[in-house]
Motif scaffolding. Structure first.
Motif, short mmCIF file in Angstrom:
data_model
loop_
_atom_site.label_atom_id
_atom_site.label_comp_id
_atom_site.label_asym_id
_atom_site.label_seq_id
_atom_site.Cartn_x
_atom_site.Cartn_y
_atom_site.Cartn_z
N LYS A 325 -31.84 39.50 18.94
CA LYS A 325 -31.22 38.77 20.39
C LYS A 325 -30.02 37.85 20.57
CE LYS A 325 -33.04 41.25 24.18
NZ LYS A 325 -34.47 41.99 25.01
N PRO A 331 -34.23 33.07 29.32
CA PRO A 331 -34.83 34.61 28.88
C PRO A 331 -34.72 35.55 30.53
CG PRO A 331 -36.26 32.47 29.12
CD PRO A 331 -34.71 32.01 29.20
N TYR A 365 -44.22 52.34 30.77
CA TYR A 365 -45.31 54.10 30.89
C TYR A 365 -45.43 53.98 32.11
CZ TYR A 365 -50.10 55.28 29.27
OH TYR A 365 -51.01 56.22 28.71
N LYS A 372 -48.94 43.55 40.88
CA LYS A 372 -48.96 41.94 39.96
C LYS A 372 -47.37 41.96 40.60
CE LYS A 372 -52.42 40.89 37.13
NZ LYS A 372 -53.01 40.98 37.56
N PHE A 415 -41.79 40.64 34.23
CA PHE A 415 -41.94 40.15 33.03
C PHE A 415 -43.87 40.21 33.31
CE2 PHE A 415 -44.84 36.39 32.42
CZ PHE A 415 -44.41 35.90 31.05
N PRO A 418 -48.11 45.39 33.77
CA PRO A 418 -48.54 46.20 32.12
C PRO A 418 -48.11 47.18 31.55
CG PRO A 418 -50.32 46.25 33.96
CD PRO A 418 -48.41 45.31 34.29
N ARG A 420 -44.90 47.74 30.91
CA ARG A 420 -43.91 47.56 30.76
C ARG A 420 -42.99 48.25 31.57
NH1 ARG A 420 -46.40 43.72 27.70
NH2 ARG A 420 -47.23 44.20 26.32
N HIS B 13 -36.08 39.36 29.57
CA HIS B 13 -35.85 39.51 28.23
C HIS B 13 -37.22 38.94 27.44
CE1 HIS B 13 -31.50 39.79 28.17
NE2 HIS B 13 -31.58 38.87 28.52
N ILE B 14 -38.34 38.40 28.12
CA ILE B 14 -39.64 37.96 27.82
C ILE B 14 -40.06 38.58 28.62
CG2 ILE B 14 -39.13 35.35 26.69
CD1 ILE B 14 -40.07 34.47 29.40
N ARG B 15 -41.81 39.03 28.12
CA ARG B 15 -42.84 39.42 28.91
C ARG B 15 -44.29 39.14 28.27
NH1 ARG B 15 -41.01 45.52 30.21
NH2 ARG B 15 -38.89 44.68 30.65
N THR B 16 -45.17 39.57 29.54
CA THR B 16 -46.52 39.39 29.24
C THR B 16 -47.22 39.70 28.01
OG1 THR B 16 -47.34 40.80 30.63
CG2 THR B 16 -47.02 38.39 31.63
N ASP B 17 -48.15 39.85 27.19
CA ASP B 17 -48.64 40.45 26.45
C ASP B 17 -49.44 41.52 27.56
OD1 ASP B 17 -47.45 38.42 24.35
OD2 ASP B 17 -49.25 37.38 24.64
N GLU B 18 -49.54 41.54 28.96
CA GLU B 18 -50.24 42.05 29.24
C GLU B 18 -50.27 43.49 28.88
OE1 GLU B 18 -53.69 42.25 30.04
OE2 GLU B 18 -53.27 40.61 31.35
N SER B 19 -51.00 44.72 28.47
CA SER B 19 -50.37 46.36 28.70
C SER B 19 -52.03 46.59 29.72
CB SER B 19 -50.15 46.48 27.03
OG SER B 19 -51.65 46.41 26.74
N VAL B 20 -50.80 48.49 29.68
CA VAL B 20 -52.17 48.98 30.57
C VAL B 20 -53.25 49.50 29.47
CG1 VAL B 20 -52.09 51.45 31.43
CG2 VAL B 20 -50.88 50.56 31.67
N VAL B 23 -55.71 46.67 29.76
CA VAL B 23 -56.17 46.40 31.48
C VAL B 23 -57.41 46.90 31.50
CG1 VAL B 23 -55.81 47.04 33.61
CG2 VAL B 23 -54.48 45.65 32.32
N MET B 24 -57.31 48.59 30.78
CA MET B 24 -58.40 49.42 31.27
C MET B 24 -59.02 49.44 29.57
SD MET B 24 -57.60 51.94 33.02
CE MET B 24 -55.61 52.27 34.05
N ASP B 77 -55.95 55.46 26.08
CA ASP B 77 -54.85 54.41 27.18
C ASP B 77 -56.65 53.97 27.46
OD1 ASP B 77 -55.97 55.50 28.98
OD2 ASP B 77 -53.05 55.92 29.78
N GLY B 204 -58.23 38.52 36.72
CA GLY B 204 -57.66 39.03 37.72
C GLY B 204 -57.02 40.53 37.80
N TYR B 205 -57.33 41.18 37.45
CA TYR B 205 -57.26 42.51 37.00
C TYR B 205 -57.85 43.59 38.56
CZ TYR B 205 -56.75 43.01 32.26
OH TYR B 205 -55.83 42.53 31.14
#
Lengths: 438, 318
Positions: A325, A331, A365, A372, A415, A418, A420, B13-20, B23-24, B77, B204-205
């Motif tokens: 990229k 970013p 998803y 958030k 950002f 969760p 995305r 172009h950058i995201r947190t490492d968090e995902s559903v 969290v679950m 999930d 933070g959930y």
């Protein structure tokens, strides 16, 4: 010390790897590509044709109308052609003046300190800025002479020099503040003079201790100047957020900073104003941060406008094989590129090359309404509701009920999401559809 | 021209490492504390109920996803597992396994998948499952067993709320706080629920505003009634510690999908729900009102979201 800030925002990994790398002047490439549009507004009108000899700093395209900006030859040489070339912001090809460098790098009119430039009148300052083709160098690239000429009924009392540089990776403004603090302040002095403002705030995030130190050392010589250390938080450097943080004033919805008597200029723009008014130097180069894990020679480079990304990479030691990229800018708000053929333009604050490690791709998803995005939105919007309405193609309601047009596209919501969800992409699409509907 | 191809995508172009999933599954992890309480006080059987209920929820989710033509992997999930375990925690300790399985499947199918799956449901699925079981098996769903530390011969079979409501017997606060009382498998120990809940808040959930406003609202409205007639109505602390309020406050009303999205909205939501708890506990035929209070405020959520929109920067409100 009081640290100023705003509501919401995020703390992405800052990755300011190049903070301590001094600005290095990059060589002039063989060929330079100068798109006729590098600013917000109407494209510039070319003043040269194929085969013309040009000198460094010579105006090669003039502003077409009020909201437009002139373009100057970054080096001496010959106009090879005017052709459509990949553009780093438009993401499509756009007419560009192509200059073949002759290697002599001869000035059309060598910049010399003008006598008594400190006493320039507002008109002289605005004229010099317009002649130099200066636009906002933080990324938005709005013609600076327009910002310096607000209507009479909107007097400006506060000038804010934006050195927040809240985008991760970018360190160009930081370096300029470290290396040329006095020159930046002189630029701010000229802005203040052009607007007859009473106060100048220099805003720097607290993760730039060196820049803060250097600026505070020279600040006392300037009357009405104040250093404002702001919290390191993204998007601290967003215009409306910065104004709110420093002055408590809120730019009205759909309004401009001048509606609340403020003007925000980027650090590097201020520097360019100093060079234009004090020395008659047109905007032909800028400091750009080259960074990312795919870059071998990361650093802060003084690059001639029109230098292709490919040349920048080649001249600094190349890139790794696995770059996936390329980003023009930071970013968070930068624009992904499809080719390294694109040139550095006036608004190119950074060039980032990422491997898979940073350039992750995700599948959206279902939204789980974790909110958030609501917590971080610096504008007080409900990003999840905006996306819902846009997906349902209810664009007008998205605007009227949920403030679609108030979104500054900072990307904080996406950002933290969760699920995305690509909020910014949806919102850009929503705004575009709204424009189409009229 | 360079031959390389690059990824084109919109910013950021950058995201947190968090995902559903994270969290679950983290929420599932935090349930270890109330679940441990269930095992400590009632033995290993409740663990079996949780297990069966969770499996049933996941299987029901998988079947529904398949029928709806969605990605079946979504059933893992973690959200269905949460529903299953939460439902089991609200059931009596010696609950029949097949009934628990049925309740979990009902919750997933009717309260979640029929609305469009994760994120789309209006009602808290676990509570819909419990409401269904209460209607379908009223006796099993209200048959309580003593904890391992209460002599069976001294056991009256009543939960603290029922004991007070119908016999005016006040259970000691110590037992209510630590959990040595009769009740649903996972609701008895306020302490353990608090630990699990605090972990979720720190992570933070969970927005602390939800449990706090809910609990304080119960204490407030319960307190008013207590001041009016202390002989007839229990005191605020009893209201907080007895019954399912703690579990409801930290694990049910806080469900992301079915609760409001703004800070102000969450406070309003908690206050209304708390009022309903007191209303139901004191003036209805049921000793407990947590489940209904949350299901009722679930319906108010879209309205509260509209009511409590944050102020947009630069917006001038009339």
């Amino acid at each position: 010390m009081v640290k100023y800030t705003f509501r919401g925002g995020i703390h992405p990994p800052y990755n300011k790897w190049t903070t301590s790398k001094p600005i290095v002047r990059l060589e002039v490439p063989q060929t330079l590509y100068l798109p006729l549009i590098q600013h917000t507004g109407k494209p510039a009108k070319p003043l040269v044709k194929r085969g013309d000899e040009v000198k460094k700093g010579q105006k090669i395209a003039e502003a077409d109308g009020y909201i437009s900006a002139a373009i100057h030859a970054p080096t001496s040489g010959k106009v090879k052609t005017i052709i459509e070339h990949p553009h780093p912001v438009l993401l499509t090809s756009y007419p560009a003046i192509v200059i073949e460098a002759d290697g002599k790098d001869e000035w059309f009119e060598e910049p010399k300190e003008r006598p008594n430039w400190q006493e320039s009148s507002p008109e002289e300052i605005v004229n010099a800025v317009r002649e130099a083709g200066i636009v906002g160098l933080g990324g938005a690239a709005f013609p600076t002479h327009v910002k310096l000429s607000p209507p009479k009924e909107k007097p400006i009392d506060t000038v804010i020099i934006n050195g927040a540089e809240c985008e991760p990776f970018l360190t160009a403004d930081d370096r300029i503040l470290q290396e040329r603090p006095t020159d930046v302040l002189w630029g701010a002095f000229l802005i203040k003079r052009a607007l007859n403002a009473s106060k100048v705030y220099i805003a720097i995030e607290d993760n730039k201790p060196e820049a803060i130190k250097k600026v505070s050392e020279v600040l006392k010589d300037f009357e009405g100047f104040e250093l404002k250390v702001v919290k390191t938080k993204y998007p601290e450097g967003a215009e409306k957020q910065l104004i709110k943080a420093l002055t408590g004033r809120e730019v009205p919805r759909g309004g401009l900073p001048m509606d609340v008597g403020c003007l925000v200029q980027n650090v590097q723009t201020s520097l360019a104003i100093y060079e234009a008014v004090g020395f008659g130097k047109p905007l032909i180069e800028r400091v750009t941060t080259l960074s990312g894990d795919g870059v071998k020679g990361s650093g802060n480079y003084l690059i001639r406008i029109g230098t292709r990304f490919q040349d920048v990479v080649d001249m600094t030691g190349g890139m790794t094989e696995d770059v996936v990229k390329v980003i023009n800018g930071g970013p968070m708000m930068g624009i992904a590129q499809y080719t390294l053929e694109v040139p550095v333009i006036k608004g190119t604050s950074g060039i980032l090359l990422f491997t898979k490690k940073y350039a992750k791709t995700f599948v959206e998803y279902n939204c789980i309404r974790c909110s958030k995005c609501v917590d971080v939105c610096p504008m007080g919007l409900l990003p999840l509701m905006l996306v819902d309405y846009i997906k349902a193609k209810r664009f007008v309601e998205a605007k009227e009920k949920y403030g679609l047009l108030d979104c500054i596209e900072c990307g904080s919501c996406a950002f933290v999401c969760p699920s995305r969800i690509n909020h910014v992409q949806w919102i850009k699409y929503g705004k575009q559809e709204l424009r189409r509907l009229g | 021209m360079s031959e390389k191809t690059f990824i084109l995508s919109a910013s950021p172009h950058i995201r947190t490492d968090e995902s559903v999933k994270k969290v679950m599954w983290f929420t599932v992890f935090s349930l270890i504390f109330p679940a441990a309480g269930a095992v400590y006080f009632f033995g290993f059987y409740p663990l079996l109920v949780m297990f069966v209920s969770a499996i049933s929820a996941v299987v029901a989710e998988a079947i529904m996803l398949k029928l709806r033509g969605r990605d079946v992997k979504q059933c893992l999930d973690g959200s269905a597992v949460i529903t299953g375990i939460l439902l089991a925690l609200t059931l009596p300790p010696k609950y029949p396994l097949w009934e628990a399985a049925l309740g979990a499947a009902f919750a997933i199918v009717f309260a979640k998948q029929f609305f469009g799956g994760i994120g789309q449901n209006i009602f808290n699925p676990a509570l819909i499952g419990r409401a269904f079981l209460m209607a379908a098996f009223p006796v099993d769903t209200t048959t309580w067993t003593p904890t391992r530390f209460i002599k069976p011969d001294a056991f009256t079979g009543a939960t603290p709320l029922a004991a007070f409501k119908f016999s005016k017997i006040l259970t000691p606060y110590k037992d209510l706080f630590f959990g040595n009382v009769s009740g649903s498998a996972g609701e008895t120990s306020a302490l353990l629920i608090l630990i699990g809940g605090l972990i979720l808040i720190l992570k933070g959930y969970v927005d602390y505003r939800l449990p706090l406003s809910y609990i304080l609202s119960v204490a407030f409205f319960g307190g008013i009634m207590w001041l009016i007639n202390p002989h007839k109505y229990p005191d605020p602390l009893f209201h907080i510690l007895a019954g399912g309020l703690m579990l409801g406050a930290f694990y049910m009303i806080t469900d992301m999908v079915t609760s409001p999205i703004t800070p102000r909205g969450r406070i309003i939501y908690g206050i209304i729900a708390g009022f309903l708890v007191v209303l139901i506990r004191l003036f209805s035929g049921y000793p407990e009102g947590v489940m209904f209070s949350i299901l009722i405020v679930n319906t108010l959520r879209p309205w509260i979201d509209r009511l409590a929109k944050p102020r947009i920067l630069g917006e001038v409100r009339k």
